[in-house]
Scaffold this active site. Structure first.
Site, mmCIF file in Angstrom:
data_model
loop_
_atom_site.group_PDB
_atom_site.id
_atom_site.type_symbol
_atom_site.label_atom_id
_atom_site.label_comp_id
_atom_site.label_asym_id
_atom_site.label_seq_id
_atom_site.Cartn_x
_atom_site.Cartn_y
_atom_site.Cartn_z
ATOM 1 C CG MET A 313 -1.963 -1.072 1.209
ATOM 2 S SD MET A 313 -2.990 -1.083 -0.277
ATOM 3 C CE MET A 313 -3.969 0.372 -0.034
ATOM 4 C CG ASP A 332 9.767 -0.132 4.559
ATOM 5 O OD1 ASP A 332 10.202 -0.822 5.513
ATOM 6 O OD2 ASP A 332 8.707 -0.387 3.978
ATOM 7 C CD GLU A 372 -4.506 -2.844 10.176
ATOM 8 O OE1 GLU A 372 -3.758 -1.966 9.717
ATOM 9 O OE2 GLU A 372 -5.722 -2.675 10.349
ATOM 10 C CE LYS A 377 -1.596 0.191 11.298
ATOM 11 N NZ LYS A 377 -1.036 0.415 9.988
ATOM 12 C CB SER A 399 -7.464 -2.566 6.970
ATOM 13 O OG SER A 399 -6.440 -2.545 6.054
ATOM 14 C CG HIS A 420 -9.106 2.426 4.440
ATOM 15 N ND1 HIS A 420 -10.231 1.678 4.218
ATOM 16 C CD2 HIS A 420 -8.078 1.543 4.443
ATOM 17 C CE1 HIS A 420 -9.894 0.411 4.097
ATOM 18 N NE2 HIS A 420 -8.598 0.306 4.226
ATOM 19 C CG ASN A 423 -4.256 -4.030 -2.751
ATOM 20 O OD1 ASN A 423 -3.685 -3.634 -3.767
ATOM 21 N ND2 ASN A 423 -3.897 -5.130 -2.118
ATOM 22 C CD GLU A 432 -13.731 3.382 4.158
ATOM 23 O OE1 GLU A 432 -14.861 3.093 4.555
ATOM 24 O OE2 GLU A 432 -12.736 2.683 4.408
ATOM 25 C CG ASN A 470 -11.770 -3.110 4.885
ATOM 26 O OD1 ASN A 470 -12.020 -3.427 3.731
ATOM 27 N ND2 ASN A 470 -10.589 -2.669 5.259
#
Ligand code: NAD
Length: 633
Positions: A313, A332, A372, A377, A399, A420, A423, A432, A470
């Protein structure tokens, strides 16, 4: 006196007919516009002393965007629709038979009725860039071009390409239009006027398809060629759901394009299409899309975006932002992971790898797209907040994790918002924009504008586990797995939903999203809503069979990611298998139930926006008009 058109003469004895629709930013064709155009053409017919006519637009937005959808969605009877089509054809025929040559000077959009008008001119001179788009996208509303376009386009560029453009609703850039012969020439903007004059003053021969292409239109070839075209088309669309493109092929097989009776058939067969449920629903979806666009009230002040997490993503979000003109730094844990993401983009000059996170200090917007995991996070946002500039917006692409849980790590939770993306990022239009209880309205408004600048559709939703899309999809996927547990073959479950009109079945969708992701979202959601999790899903995840990305999930995949074989599944012979309709009903009902709860909880403002979200975020069958529209029955 004309309200929408201006007629000017120049020193070369050329008439310039400028379309400038009153009180509109975009030129569209409606009855009034066409009536005026028709009487101007009558006047011009009486002035053969002029050496040519140029039709051009005064709008920055382009030439003509098509017919006015509002107007044609109000036809009362099939006869009304047929009359309107015939009138359009008559007016464009008048244009085609003017005593002097004509040119359509096209810069920007030239779609639908706009292209049909241009096709009736002797020549088309176009601006060469990607922004110039020529096409007949009517099939997307389950109708087809009805002002002569289905005849004139294949006549001009040959049946194979012309029909393909119509049945696929494809648009061409200025350059490609010239390559295919749809435009006579594509030039930079500054040379448009000069090129137009060249064509009118020198009158080179009109474009024609080559003899081989002309051959395809012969009476004895059409049935064979049409058969193959229909076969190809069936692979992509179901004629029961989308009859319009199939009607275009049948008309052509019967009439070809050299015969003028083809125009008559175009309007006769085309008129009833306006009254199908599919068309009604697709027009509704068109307006839903316009509504989403309109929700972004202002532009954006964002210039520099910093993305953390260069995976599936994050890498694609960074690339998309760079391609839309933003300066992007991408972070990253290793330079290799970043390099892989940068390789995927064509805008690598605006996308800078940033393993140490230096971009954090200057970015206006920081988008988090790491694994996730709540703790990860929270830890990341703590670091981000310490390094970022004052007022920077912090966005998460999670998500399923409610914003409030991530926000506990922050001193300024009002700066945290959910963005949001879906994919694959490049394909899915919806984003979103998630407002947590503490997110400031200013941050939400800014993000709405930012998403529009990305050419995506922003949907404002309130934070809830799984947000809107979702949250609705998860019970659907779990219901599909329950059907498998009951012994229904997965290919049967998937086929039931593709014949309902979903782009892929739920089992294949779960494999595509990744079973690890599905399980983690399901587990997260089950803390809130008691969704029973399929044992088979847990087992596959334990076995590291995560779907497409690992080569095996419910299905097995080849190297190119095509599914080749479903997992062997013991069929419980003793049970009576449900019918396709029963399967689809069970699965759709599971979505509808959750959607109703979302509406009651105010996750999304109303049922129309929910429908728009499911269509543009989850690919819910557009011709059904949306989940809640369908549920009305
Ligand atoms: P991914 O595993 O492909 O990528 C995650 C990346 O984050 C990896 O490259 C990893 O090295 C990097 N990362 C992890 N911790 C980091 C840290 N502390 N600092 C910097 N980089 C770090 O995951 P993904 O599928 O791209 O998902 C990312 C997020 O987007 C998740 O929150 C996921 O729920 C969400 N999401 C995923 C999808 C999907 O279909 N995959 C769709 C929408 C949203």
């Amino acid at each position: 006196m004309s309200v929408h058109w201006r007629l000017e003469k120049d020193a070369d004895q050329i008439l310039w007919l400028i379309f400038d629709k009153k009180d509109a930013s975009v030129n569209t064709l409606d009855r009034e516009v066409l009536q005026e155009f028709s009487s101007i053409l009558d006047d011009i017919t009486m002035k053969p002393q002029y050496r040519g006519v140029v039709i051009a637009s005064a709008k920055k937005s382009g030439f003509i965007a098509g017919a006015d959808i509002k107007q044609f969605s109000q036809f009362k009877t099939i006869a009304d629709a047929e009359v309107a089509m015939t009138e359009g054809q008559t007016i464009f025929n008048k244009l085609a038979f003017l005593p002097m040559p004509t040119v359509a000077m096209i810069d920007g959009f030239c779609l639908g009725g706009g292209l049909e008008l241009a096709l009736a001119c002797t020549y088309r001179v176009v601006e060469e860039s990607e922004e110039t788009r020529l096409g007949l996208p009517e099939v997307k509303l389950s109708i087809y071009p009805g002002f002569g376009g289905t005849v004139r386009l294949p006549r001009l560029i040959g049946a194979p390409k012309g029909l393909w453009m119509i049945v696929a609703g494809k648009t061409l850039s200025g350059k490609l239009a010239a390559k295919w012969g749809l435009a006579d020439v594509a030039v930079p903007r500054r040379q448009l006027v000069q090129a137009v004059k060249h064509y009118l003053l020198n009158q080179p021969p009109k474009h024609q398809p080559n003899p081989l292409l002309k051959l395809v239109d012969k009476k004895w070839i059409r049935p064979i060629a049409g058969h193959f075209m229909r076969k190809e088309l069936r692979k992509k669309v179901n004629p029961v759901h989308y009859p319009a493109p199939f009607a275009v092929l049948s008309n052509w097989q019967l009439m070809g394009v050299t015969n003028d009776a083809a125009f008559k058939r175009e309007s006769k067969i085309g008129a009833p299409l306006f009254f199908s449920e599919t068309s009604h629903n697709l027009v509704r979806v068109f307006f839903l899309q316009e509504r989403l666009k309109g929700l972004a009230k202002a532009g954006t002040t964002i210039k520099h975006v910093h993305v953390v997490g260069a995976g599936t993503m994050g890498g694609d979000i960074a690339a998309w932002c760079a391609e839309r003109g933003f300066r992007v730094t991408l972070q990253d844990v290793t330079p290799q992971l970043i390099a892989q993401a940068i390789k995927r983009t064509s805008a690598s000059d605006r996308l800078i790898g940033d393993v140490s996170g230096e971009g954090l200090a200057t970015a206006d917007l920081i988008i988090e797209a790491i694994t996730e995991d709540l703790a990860a996070k929270q830890a990341l946002f703590k670091q981000v907040e310490a390094k970022c500039k004052q007022g920077a917006i912090l966005a998460t692409n999670t998500s399923s994790i409610p914003l409030a849980e991530i926000a506990t790590a922050l001193t300024h939770p009002e700066q945290l918002v959910g963005l949001h993306f879906f994919n694959p990022v490049a394909k899915m239009l919806l984003v979103e924009v998630v407002q947590g209880t503490e997110t400031s309205q200013m941050v939400v408004d800014e993000m709405m504008g930012f998403v529009r600048k990305l050419d995506k559709l922003p949907l404002p939703v309130k934070s809830s586990p799984g947000f809107l899309i979702n949250r609705i999809l998860m019970p659907y996927l779990l219901e599909a797995m329950r059907l498998l547990d009951e012994g229904v073959p997965m290919t049967t479950v998937d086929a039931a939903m593709t014949s309902f009109g979903m782009p892929m079945g739920p089992v294949l969708l779960a494999d595509t999203v990744g079973l690890d992701v599905c399980l983690s979202v399901a587990k997260h959601l089950s803390q809130y809503y008691k969704v029973p999790i399929s044992k088979r899903l847990s087992t596959l995840v334990e076995q590291k069979k995560w779907g497409k990305k690992t080569g095996e999930g419910f299905y097995q995949y080849d190297k190119l990611g095509h599914h080749i074989k479903p997992l062997t599944q013991r069929s419980k012979q003793s049970i009576k298998l449900p019918t396709t309709e029963e399967i689809a009903k069970r699965l759709v009902d599971s979505m509808v139930r959750e959607a109703r709860v979302c509406l009651t909880e105010g996750v999304v403002a109303d049922a129309d926006l929910l429908d728009a979200g499911m269509i543009f975020g989850a690919g819910f069958a557009p011709f059904r008009g949306g989940l809640m529209e369908y549920a009305k029955g």
